[in-house]
Design a protein around this motif. Structure first.
Motif: not given
Ligand code: UT7
Length: 318
Positions: A280-297
């Motif tokens: 569940s954590i890596p699923l949520a992480l990957d989703t937020a990385v791919r949809d652009g929510r998680v940004k560099k830094n």
């Protein structure tokens, strides 16, 4: 020397089981499940689909996102409670499917906190100089250890996988990890069966005292989140994203409240896959990385808890 996450991937099986579908199997309703958990649907692996297949699909995406060749991977850790077989490990089966023989490969069994345990292990291998490039996966097929006539558990879980590639770097990456366990609570969440003498001994289905787990989780996760921030002298306001284990929206909201984090800073994917345990954590992480929510830094706070009881948190600079 630090570990940095350089690529993520995830995979959900095709078959969707909605709350309405479940209300045809057991005495439940979309309204009850949504209100009490936040879950709207979950995925169910196809017949013949194995945990290693889910892990492989997520791994391929993470490897592609990381821009590395699979041969660069020198450590594979699979967090799972639903392995393909008793042995060999799902990590060894995955290694064979990836076609990269030779590197160490093993499973970590910490149920819903498994990804954090695997991440912490890989982080320590890299910090110690034993690995340069690690593949860490959470993969589960919980649908096969659920009693589909028990409405108190079967509505909660689903199948899926998430993966991350970690690479050695001069700058962190994984800033800190913190793991905890308390074996006095084995009885409130478990699958009591095992295989011995040619047969399954004991009940091979998940059983849970939901309210007891809920109470324990709310306190332990709040404590774990506060503790890792304090130990790293990071203010709550510095956290850009909380990426929690996706078990129950009310538990997630409670941790966010304790950290004074608005829900707009919390990644919630639970409605679409339910509790996928270690995935569940890596699923949520990957989703937020791919949809652009998680940004560099961005500063990420990961936290999760599950059977054992085992729980933990991680602080990650993206
Ligand atoms: O990954 C970590 C592992 N798991 C968790 O984090 C789960 C933690 N626990 C929970 O999320 C919640 O305790 C549940 C969602 C499992 C249950 O919610 P609750 O608000 O604690 O409900 P409850 O167990 O106290 O049950 C309330 C009522 C009961 O009926 P009565 O006794 O009040 O008449 C249950 O029988 O809801 C009933 N109920 C259901 N009704 C419709 C329980 N399950 C269902 C259901 N549909 N699926």
């Amino acid at each position: 020397m630090y570990a940095r996450i350089i690529g993520t991937g995830s995979y959900l099986p095709e078959k969707i089981l909605t709350n309405d579908d479940l209300s045809k199997l057991v005495d439940t309703s979309d309204a009850w499940i949504t209100e009490r958990t936040g879950i709207r649907e979950r995925r169910v692996a196809a017949e013949g689909e194995k945990t290693s297949d889910l892990a492989l699909a997520a791994s391929r995406k993470a490897i592609e996102a990381a821009g590395i060749s699979p041969s660069e991977i020198d450590l594979i850790i699979v967090a799972t409670t639903t392995p393909d077989l008793i042995f060999p490990s799902t990590a060894c089966i995955l290694q064979q499917k990836l076609g990269i023989p030779g590197c160490p490969a093993f499973d970590v069994q910490a149920v819903c906190s498994g990804f954090l345990y695997a991440l912490a292990t890989a982080d320590n291998f890299i910090r110690a100089g034993s690995s340069r490039c690690a593949l860490v996966i959470g993969a589960e097929i919980f649908s096969r250890i659920l009693d589909w006539s028990d409405r108190t558990t079967c509505v909660l879980f689903g199948d899926g996988a998430g993966a991350a590639v970690l690479k050695r770097d001069q700058v962190p990456g994984v800033i800190a990890t913190e793991l905890h366990a308390d074996g006095r609570y084995t009885d409130i969440l478990r699958v009591p069966g095992n295989v011995a003498e040619g047969a399954v001994k004991g009940k091979p289905y998940l059983e849970m005292d939901g309210p007891a787990v809920f109470k324990f989780a709310v306190k332990a996760l709040g404590d774990a989140a506060e503790s890792i921030l304090a130990s790293q002298r990071v203010a709550k306001t510095e956290v850009d994203w909380m990426i929690p284990h996706q078990a129950n929206l009310r538990i997630i909201e409670s941790t966010a409240r304790r950290l004074d984090l608005p829900m707009s800073k919390v990644v919630v994917t639970l409605p679409y896959h339910g509790n996928t345990s270690a995935a569940s954590i890596p699923l949520a992480l990957d989703t937020a990385v791919r949809d652009g929510r998680v940004k560099k830094n961005d500063l990420l706070l990961l936290e999760g808890i599950g059977g054992g009881f085992a729980w933990g948190s991680a602080l990650v600079r993206w």
